[in-house]
Scaffold this motif. Structure first.
Motif, PDB file in Angstrom:
ATOM      1  N   GLU A  52       0.747  -1.283  -0.104  1.00 47.59           N
ATOM      2  CA  GLU A  52      -0.163  -0.049  -0.054  1.00 47.59           C
ATOM      3  C   GLU A  52       0.754   1.221   0.033  1.00 47.59           C
ATOM      4  OE1 GLU A  52       0.787  -1.202   4.149  1.00 47.59           O
ATOM      5  OE2 GLU A  52       0.018  -2.108   2.243  1.00 47.59           O
ATOM      6  N   PHE A  53       2.045   1.285   0.276  1.00 51.07           N
ATOM      7  CA  PHE A  53       2.977   2.305   0.629  1.00 51.07           C
ATOM      8  C   PHE A  53       3.222   2.843  -0.819  1.00 51.07           C
ATOM      9  CE2 PHE A  53       7.090   4.212   0.642  1.00 51.07           C
ATOM     10  CZ  PHE A  53       7.003   5.317   1.423  1.00 51.07           C
ATOM     11  N   MET A 123       1.424  -7.836   6.966  1.00 47.13           N
ATOM     12  CA  MET A 123       1.959  -7.704   8.270  1.00 47.13           C
ATOM     13  C   MET A 123       3.437  -7.952   8.145  1.00 47.13           C
ATOM     14  SD  MET A 123      -0.925  -6.433   9.585  1.00 47.13           S
ATOM     15  CE  MET A 123       0.009  -6.225  11.454  1.00 47.13           C
ATOM     16  N   ALA A 124       4.328  -6.966   9.000  1.00 51.03           N
ATOM     17  CA  ALA A 124       5.515  -7.230   8.959  1.00 51.03           C
ATOM     18  C   ALA A 124       6.049  -7.374  10.249  1.00 51.03           C
ATOM     19  CB  ALA A 124       6.503  -6.130   8.204  1.00 51.03           C
ATOM     20  N   ALA A 125       7.040  -8.078  10.877  1.00 52.52           N
ATOM     21  CA  ALA A 125       7.476  -8.183  12.238  1.00 52.52           C
ATOM     22  C   ALA A 125       8.543  -7.120  12.438  1.00 52.52           C
ATOM     23  CB  ALA A 125       7.994  -9.535  12.391  1.00 52.52           C
ATOM     24  N   VAL A 126       8.556  -6.280  13.429  1.00 56.90           N
ATOM     25  CA  VAL A 126       9.520  -5.345  13.566  1.00 56.90           C
ATOM     26  C   VAL A 126       9.804  -5.552  15.276  1.00 56.90           C
ATOM     27  CG1 VAL A 126       8.982  -4.032  11.940  1.00 56.90           C
ATOM     28  CG2 VAL A 126       8.138  -3.561  14.375  1.00 56.90           C
ATOM     29  N   VAL A 127      11.201  -5.057  15.780  1.00 58.21           N
ATOM     30  CA  VAL A 127      11.558  -5.001  17.085  1.00 58.21           C
ATOM     31  C   VAL A 127      11.116  -3.739  17.554  1.00 58.21           C
ATOM     32  CG1 VAL A 127      13.176  -5.332  18.761  1.00 58.21           C
ATOM     33  CG2 VAL A 127      13.114  -6.970  16.711  1.00 58.21           C
ATOM     34  N   ASN A 128      10.428  -3.461  18.540  1.00 59.02           N
ATOM     35  CA  ASN A 128      10.325  -2.131  18.973  1.00 59.02           C
ATOM     36  C   ASN A 128      11.322  -1.528  20.253  1.00 59.02           C
ATOM     37  OD1 ASN A 128       9.595  -3.782  21.323  1.00 59.02           O
ATOM     38  ND2 ASN A 128       7.609  -3.248  21.513  1.00 59.02           N
ATOM     39  N   GLY A 129      11.201  -0.618  20.699  1.00 62.63           N
ATOM     40  CA  GLY A 129      12.334  -0.184  21.658  1.00 62.63           C
ATOM     41  C   GLY A 129      12.674  -1.035  23.065  1.00 62.63           C
ATOM     42  N   ALA A 130      11.512  -1.527  23.328  1.00 57.32           N
ATOM     43  CA  ALA A 130      11.716  -2.683  24.591  1.00 57.32           C
ATOM     44  C   ALA A 130      12.232  -3.966  24.135  1.00 57.32           C
ATOM     45  CB  ALA A 130      10.254  -2.750  25.122  1.00 57.32           C
ATOM     46  N   ASN A 138       3.013  -2.811   6.645  1.00 57.19           N
ATOM     47  CA  ASN A 138       4.125  -2.422   5.916  1.00 57.19           C
ATOM     48  C   ASN A 138       4.533  -1.028   5.714  1.00 57.19           C
ATOM     49  OD1 ASN A 138       4.430  -5.436   4.970  1.00 57.19           O
ATOM     50  ND2 ASN A 138       3.097  -5.114   3.353  1.00 57.19           N
ATOM     51  N   THR A 139       3.316  -0.445   5.679  1.00 55.20           N
ATOM     52  CA  THR A 139       3.859   1.125   5.757  1.00 55.20           C
ATOM     53  C   THR A 139       4.347   1.435   7.201  1.00 55.20           C
ATOM     54  OG1 THR A 139       1.872   1.396   4.247  1.00 55.20           O
ATOM     55  CG2 THR A 139       2.804   3.422   5.615  1.00 55.20           C
ATOM     56  N   LYS A 140       4.156   1.123   8.244  1.00 55.15           N
ATOM     57  CA  LYS A 140       4.528   1.458   9.594  1.00 55.15           C
ATOM     58  C   LYS A 140       5.866   0.834   9.704  1.00 55.15           C
ATOM     59  CE  LYS A 140       3.148   1.465  14.273  1.00 55.15           C
ATOM     60  NZ  LYS A 140       2.252   1.126  15.562  1.00 55.15           N
ATOM     61  N   LEU A 145      11.724   1.944  10.164  1.00 55.57           N
ATOM     62  CA  LEU A 145      13.207   1.517   9.588  1.00 55.57           C
ATOM     63  C   LEU A 145      13.670   3.068   9.166  1.00 55.57           C
ATOM     64  CD1 LEU A 145      12.906  -1.758   7.523  1.00 55.57           C
ATOM     65  CD2 LEU A 145      13.906  -1.358   9.792  1.00 55.57           C
ATOM     66  N   LEU A 146      13.038   3.885   8.444  1.00 53.19           N
ATOM     67  CA  LEU A 146      13.400   4.922   7.856  1.00 53.19           C
ATOM     68  C   LEU A 146      14.095   5.925   9.097  1.00 53.19           C
ATOM     69  CD1 LEU A 146      11.380   5.683   4.817  1.00 53.19           C
ATOM     70  CD2 LEU A 146      13.478   4.951   4.763  1.00 53.19           C
ATOM     71  N   TYR A 147      13.096   6.136   9.877  1.00 55.41           N
ATOM     72  CA  TYR A 147      13.279   7.008  10.993  1.00 55.41           C
ATOM     73  C   TYR A 147      13.923   6.430  12.208  1.00 55.41           C
ATOM     74  CZ  TYR A 147      10.383  10.109   8.178  1.00 55.41           C
ATOM     75  OH  TYR A 147       9.995  10.785   7.253  1.00 55.41           O
ATOM     76  N   THR A 148      14.473   5.275  12.202  1.00 54.27           N
ATOM     77  CA  THR A 148      15.384   4.878  13.263  1.00 54.27           C
ATOM     78  C   THR A 148      16.519   4.093  12.818  1.00 54.27           C
ATOM     79  OG1 THR A 148      14.138   2.678  12.870  1.00 54.27           O
ATOM     80  CG2 THR A 148      13.244   4.072  14.751  1.00 54.27           C
ATOM     81  N   GLU A 149      16.692   3.132  11.957  1.00 51.72           N
ATOM     82  CA  GLU A 149      17.827   2.749  11.655  1.00 51.72           C
ATOM     83  C   GLU A 149      18.682   3.573  10.502  1.00 51.72           C
ATOM     84  OE1 GLU A 149      19.797  -1.609   9.934  1.00 51.72           O
ATOM     85  OE2 GLU A 149      17.501  -1.331  10.741  1.00 51.72           O
ATOM     86  N   TYR A 150      17.818   3.999   9.655  1.00 53.24           N
ATOM     87  CA  TYR A 150      18.243   4.933   8.542  1.00 53.24           C
ATOM     88  C   TYR A 150      17.998   6.536   8.592  1.00 53.24           C
ATOM     89  CZ  TYR A 150      18.708   0.298   6.222  1.00 53.24           C
ATOM     90  OH  TYR A 150      18.975  -1.052   6.150  1.00 53.24           O
ATOM     91  N   LEU A 151      17.888   6.770   9.763  1.00 49.69           N
ATOM     92  CA  LEU A 151      17.408   8.188   9.965  1.00 49.69           C
ATOM     93  C   LEU A 151      18.675   9.038   9.272  1.00 49.69           C
ATOM     94  CD1 LEU A 151      15.798  10.249  11.389  1.00 49.69           C
ATOM     95  CD2 LEU A 151      17.130  10.112  13.497  1.00 49.69           C
TER      96      LEU A 151
END
Length: 220
Positions: A52-53, A123-130, A138-140, A145-151
């Motif tokens: 959708e993104f 849906m995609a699996a990601v690791v949050n701050g905790a 997918n969009t989230k 990823l863009l604003y954490t790892e690839y900031l």
């Protein structure tokens, strides 16, 4: 036949028709309109693939900005259709060869199949701050990823785009001589003695002699 399969065939047929009309339309405005239709159908195919993104970006960037800009440019320019189509038949054999190569490559990919590709997941699996693994869309997931790892790369790209935008404005900015705009800074710095200047203009002709006084009427 499933509903998604029906929509896929519908989007694909309209997309192929619009793409064919882009290269065969005699009017450039009609060609741009068919290109807009082709992009919208491609966005529908992306939605079916659960991307959708990419579909939203295709609609916002290409349909909302680029294609509208192309449409206004084509409508504002005086394009002579006869001069554009002069070399059509001269380059037609090369176009047929290139189109045939692209068609053979697509046929080879389709006949081979996509057995090694997994089905798209909504849906995609990601690791949050905790440190917990959560499932998000997918969009989230892409945003995280863009604003954490690839900031840092995102910020660098934003600065480069900002510099390019400012440079484009500075290069195309021209001061018009016929403009009646007033600079407020010049109005503030003005002085009273600069508002009016007395200029001595030399006479261009000799002054006329004074008129003789009229003779007094004789008394009765």
């Amino acid at each position: 036949m499933e509903v998604t399969t029906g929509f896929f065939y519908l989007f694909s047929v309209v997309l192929l028709y619009a793409a064919f009309r882009v290269i065969t339309a005699r009017n450039p405005v009609h060609a741009v309109l068919h290109l807009i239709l082709a992009f919208s159908q491609a966005a529908g195919v992306w939605l079916l693939l659960k991307a959708e993104f990419l579909a939203i970006v295709l609609v916002l960037v290409y349909l909302g900005a680029v294609m509208v800009l192309f449409l206004f440019v084509v409508m504002m320019l005086d394009i002579r259709i006869e001069s554009v189509r002069q070399g059509f038949w001269r380059h037609f054999p090369l176009a047929v060869v290139v189109g045939g190569i692209v068609g053979l490559e697509m046929a080879a990919v389709l006949m081979t199949g996509f057995h090694t590709v997994e089905a798209p997941q909504a849906m995609a699996a990601v690791v949050n701050g905790a440190g917990q693994v959560v499932e998000v869309s997918n969009t989230k997931a892409l945003g995280m990823l863009l604003y954490t790892e690839y900031l840092l790369p995102v910020e660098i790209a934003a600065v480069i785009l900002l510099v390019a935008m400012i440079a484009a404005i500075a290069l195309t900015l021209r001061e018009r001589k016929d403009s009646k705009a007033i600079n407020p800074a010049s109005q503030i710095r003005v002085r009273a003695r600069d508002r009016m200047v007395m200029v001595n203009v030399p006479a261009t002709r000799a002054p006329e002699p004074p008129a003789a006084p009229a003779a007094e009427e004789s008394k009765p």
